[in-house]
Design a protein around this motif. Sequence first.
Motif, PDB file in Angstrom:
ATOM      1  N   UNK A  67      64.894  36.264   6.673  1.00  0.00           N
ATOM      2  CA  UNK A  67      64.849  36.891   7.989  1.00  0.00           C
ATOM      3  C   UNK A  67      65.995  36.366   8.843  1.00  0.00           C
ATOM      4  N   UNK A  68      66.695  37.252   9.513  1.00  0.00           N
ATOM      5  CA  UNK A  68      67.860  36.793  10.279  1.00  0.00           C
ATOM      6  C   UNK A  68      67.424  36.303  11.650  1.00  0.00           C
ATOM      7  N   UNK A  69      68.230  35.431  12.203  1.00  0.00           N
ATOM      8  CA  UNK A  69      67.947  34.883  13.519  1.00  0.00           C
ATOM      9  C   UNK A  69      68.637  35.714  14.579  1.00  0.00           C
ATOM     10  N   UNK A  70      67.900  35.975  15.714  1.00  0.00           N
ATOM     11  CA  UNK A  70      68.522  36.719  16.788  1.00  0.00           C
ATOM     12  C   UNK A  70      69.306  35.763  17.687  1.00  0.00           C
ATOM     13  N   UNK A  71      68.917  34.480  17.632  1.00  0.00           N
ATOM     14  CA  UNK A  71      69.639  33.468  18.424  1.00  0.00           C
ATOM     15  C   UNK A  71      69.983  32.291  17.528  1.00  0.00           C
ATOM     16  N   UNK A  72      71.257  31.945  17.494  1.00  0.00           N
ATOM     17  CA  UNK A  72      71.688  30.774  16.721  1.00  0.00           C
ATOM     18  C   UNK A  72      72.580  29.907  17.587  1.00  0.00           C
ATOM     19  N   UNK A  73      72.081  28.713  17.887  1.00  0.00           N
ATOM     20  CA  UNK A  73      72.887  27.786  18.690  1.00  0.00           C
ATOM     21  C   UNK A  73      73.411  26.708  17.757  1.00  0.00           C
TER      22      UNK A  73
ATOM     23  N   UNK B 122      74.165  35.487  19.811  1.00  0.00           N
ATOM     24  CA  UNK B 122      73.036  36.344  20.118  1.00  0.00           C
ATOM     25  C   UNK B 122      73.256  37.644  19.371  1.00  0.00           C
ATOM     26  N   UNK B 123      72.354  37.947  18.441  1.00  0.00           N
ATOM     27  CA  UNK B 123      72.465  39.183  17.675  1.00  0.00           C
ATOM     28  C   UNK B 123      73.831  39.274  16.980  1.00  0.00           C
ATOM     29  N   UNK B 124      74.311  38.117  16.513  1.00  0.00           N
ATOM     30  CA  UNK B 124      75.555  38.103  15.757  1.00  0.00           C
ATOM     31  C   UNK B 124      76.819  38.021  16.585  1.00  0.00           C
ATOM     32  N   UNK B 125      76.707  37.970  17.909  1.00  0.00           N
ATOM     33  CA  UNK B 125      77.901  37.863  18.756  1.00  0.00           C
ATOM     34  C   UNK B 125      77.945  36.479  19.370  1.00  0.00           C
ATOM     35  N   UNK B 126      79.073  35.776  19.193  1.00  0.00           N
ATOM     36  CA  UNK B 126      79.193  34.441  19.762  1.00  0.00           C
ATOM     37  C   UNK B 126      79.576  34.541  21.238  1.00  0.00           C
TER      38      UNK B 126
END
Lengths: 309, 332, 320
Positions: C1-7, C71-75
């Motif tokens: 499952x992909x993450x919508x938020x990655x910090x 967020x949703x693949x955009x840094x």
Amino acid sequence: MTTMTTTAPPIVQLSRMKLLAGYLRRNKSLGIGLGIILLLVLFTLHGMVTVDQARAYPLKAKPKQPPGILDFSAEAWPGKLPMGSDFFGRDMHAAMVRGMWQTALIGVIAGAAGTLVGVVLGFTSAYFGGVFDAFIKGICQILTPIPVFMIQIIIASSLDKRDVTIFTMAWIVVMLAWMGPTLVIRSQVLSMKERQFVSVAKLSGVGNGGIIFGEILPNLLPFIAAAFVSQVFAGVFSSFYLAIVGLGPLREPLLGNIIWGAQSQGAFFNGWWWWPIWPAAAMVLILSALALINMGLDELANPRIRRTE
Amino acid sequence: MRLQLILRRVAFLILVVWAASTITFFIPRMSDRNPIRERFAELARTGGFSASDLEVIVESYNKKFGLDKPLMEQYFDYIGSVAQLDLGVSLNRFPKTVTEIIYESLPWTISLLFVSAILSFVIGNLLGAIAAWPRAPGWLRSIATPFIMFTGVPPVLLAIFLLFFLAFRLKLFPLGQAYSTGIAPDWSFGFVLNVMWHQVLPAISMILGSVGGWVLSMRGMGITIQGEDYVNFAEHKGLGGRVIFRDYYLRNALLPQVTGFALALGSLITSGSVVESLYALPGLGSKLGQAIQANDFMVIYGIVLFITMSVATLMVLVEFLYPLLDPRIKAD
Amino acid sequence: MTHVLEIRDLQVSYYTDLGRAIALNRVNLNLKAGEKLGLVGESGSGKSTMALAMMRMIKAPGRIESGSVDVDGVDLMKLSDEEMRLARLSRIAYIPQGAMNSLNPVMRIGAQMVDAIRAHIPDMRKEAMIEQCMKSLESVDLKRNVFQMYAHELSGGMKQRVCIAIGILLKPKVIIADEPTSALDVVTQRQVMETIDRVQKEMGAAVILIGHDMGLMAQFVDKVAVMYAGRLTEVSTVRDMFTTPMHPYAQALIKSLPNLKNKGVFQGIPGLAPSLLRIPTGCAFHPRCTQAMESCKTTIPEVQDHNGRLVACHLYTEGA
């Protein structure tokens, strides 16, 4: 990552003068304002020692002489008048020296008296409240929309011009200048009355006198100082305005009077530019210095202003 | 609810006007100087009036001051005539009434004060708001600084220096007067331009003298407002800088300044009247100055009373404007 | 499952007269769509800084030193200022802490909602904008006439709802709610939390809930992240966190919660939170930790995965 070397600098006992100088360097407006005042005081004191003040009155010098200070040809000295003379034959240097301390006198009398009245009225009105408070507040509210200067004109013009002296000028200013400090002190006392330290004093049985002089007055001092400076400003300002419309003590070389005289003799039209320029420059210095000191005191009392820079 | 507020304000206004007219009535009577007699003596010396004029003057003098009547009766008569805007006659320019003198000089005063009051308020508040706005470029923020340096300098002194440098030295502007001598007043383009040309220096003196005060108070206000949560949240909402500056920051910071504007009217008119006489513009201030020179007491008292009433009225009007700007006021 | 938020490695410092304060120290965090995370910690632990950093709203003297926020693949960190302005509210929304004061007192609520939409979709028709605002108000249980009202006419709870309505106006993927209930009474707190919960479910957005009310948190979030001195110390599910906290600081926090079994015994955490200017070496918590070892004083513990739980503590480094 974080350095652990944040050891405090060794505590050095700084002398009071050094501390003051350090503070004035940070509080620039206070420092510059006090500096200008110091220069003006030095000019006046030097003049009072070296110049014959009788020369500040008409027919004492050769009239309409341009300022010698701008004349660099050495042979012209020492006969030259350093700041020139006016149409009536007043030595401008002597007139400026005399005008400066007279202006200062009016300012200080008006400032001290106005502040005193304001402190007493504001204090009693806020501290004891009731009918008296409502009365004082009502009078201040009704008088606020009335331009003070207009009333001063009425007062000054009902006086015989020959009777007007430096002191009458000061009193005219004081009569209408107590509302400002009264309102300021009143609101400060009102807020202080609610603070904890006053309630504690009351609960521990300190009498009215003890609370007023022991608790409230010391905390009020910065505001009284600020009120005094703005009163001096108002005093100098309104006496200057009265003089410039010809309601001053006409015989005296008060700064506003000199400008009034210059204006009524068409000094610029006739090319005697130095006549109004000296007093105007002095007035600019006095008023800006007072305004700067006032801003500096504001900064002292209300540190939030410092955040701007 | 609203009506009550309006009535209260109007009652306050009447109270202020009453206080002002009472002061102008009683103060002259506290001195032992008799203006009318002095004036007569002066006129008699120069022989500048005819016998019939004298009768009319005495008549108006009796009616106005009625020194034979008891003081309180004089006072009520006086209040009555003030209420009808009857301010007496000029002793110097008889048979002109004080009201006529005010009417003929009013346009000059209004144009100078209106232009300089509005311009200095707008310029000062805008510069002050920008000076406190951290996201404005540095050069833009520093424009305000020179104006702050003029804060303590009254417009009259600026007027003297502008006269000296721009009019006397550089000869860029006229040395005073309402229009060049030798031109007949009319509504031609050239004449209007000439008048405006003579108004430039007085207006600049007035504006420079009051912009600094607005800059300072607005900067202080701006620092407070920019820390408010709603300004921060506006940025979180992704609003553009201009919208945040205008709708969230400036609008809120301006509110107290409007009250300040009402309070500043008095000192503005004071400065304006002195600047006018310095530039010899034929406005109220010059007329006041001339009346002071000529001991024309009716004109002095009349103009003072008129100015006082105008300031008080304007202040009350500004207070009426306030609820339109701040929706929170209505609730109270 | 992909993450919508990655910090990743997010680091923020404040440059003060006294030196550099590291307010956020290489923080890593992932969130799936629809997931609710509670972010807890003492005052000054960096919770709000983290929220502001994600919005790229750190003001001078603070600075985002490094890291990425996808967020949703955009840094977000790579966007231009203008692109970031557009991303606020539309990709990632922030519901402010001081909701009492977060609404402009001189503008109608509706105008404050419409200008938010206009800032992102300038060509949208006015009626459509108004309709969208109305729908948003209704979805937080407010009447449509709130649109015409001013902030001073609303109660505290209503103002907070308006802020939520603004936050969800553009259906963002990530919503950060910074102590959204701190100024409200207990009943209103619950209602507001339920509102957040419901809109979040409808939208499927990931939510980060910042706060220190662990009790309230426990009822609404899926995961809890504990911050200490600018670092994440433990991220676990609510159940794990409340039953078997792993990091000693998390253990102390849970123990300090009042409960019926040991009534009358108030248990605090000994010592004071460190100043960010002088963060202790090694594990920042070691001076207050009852289980501190030699290595805690020297080496910073890395965050490690223990059966889906993220913990940064040397106690578990060797054993795992």
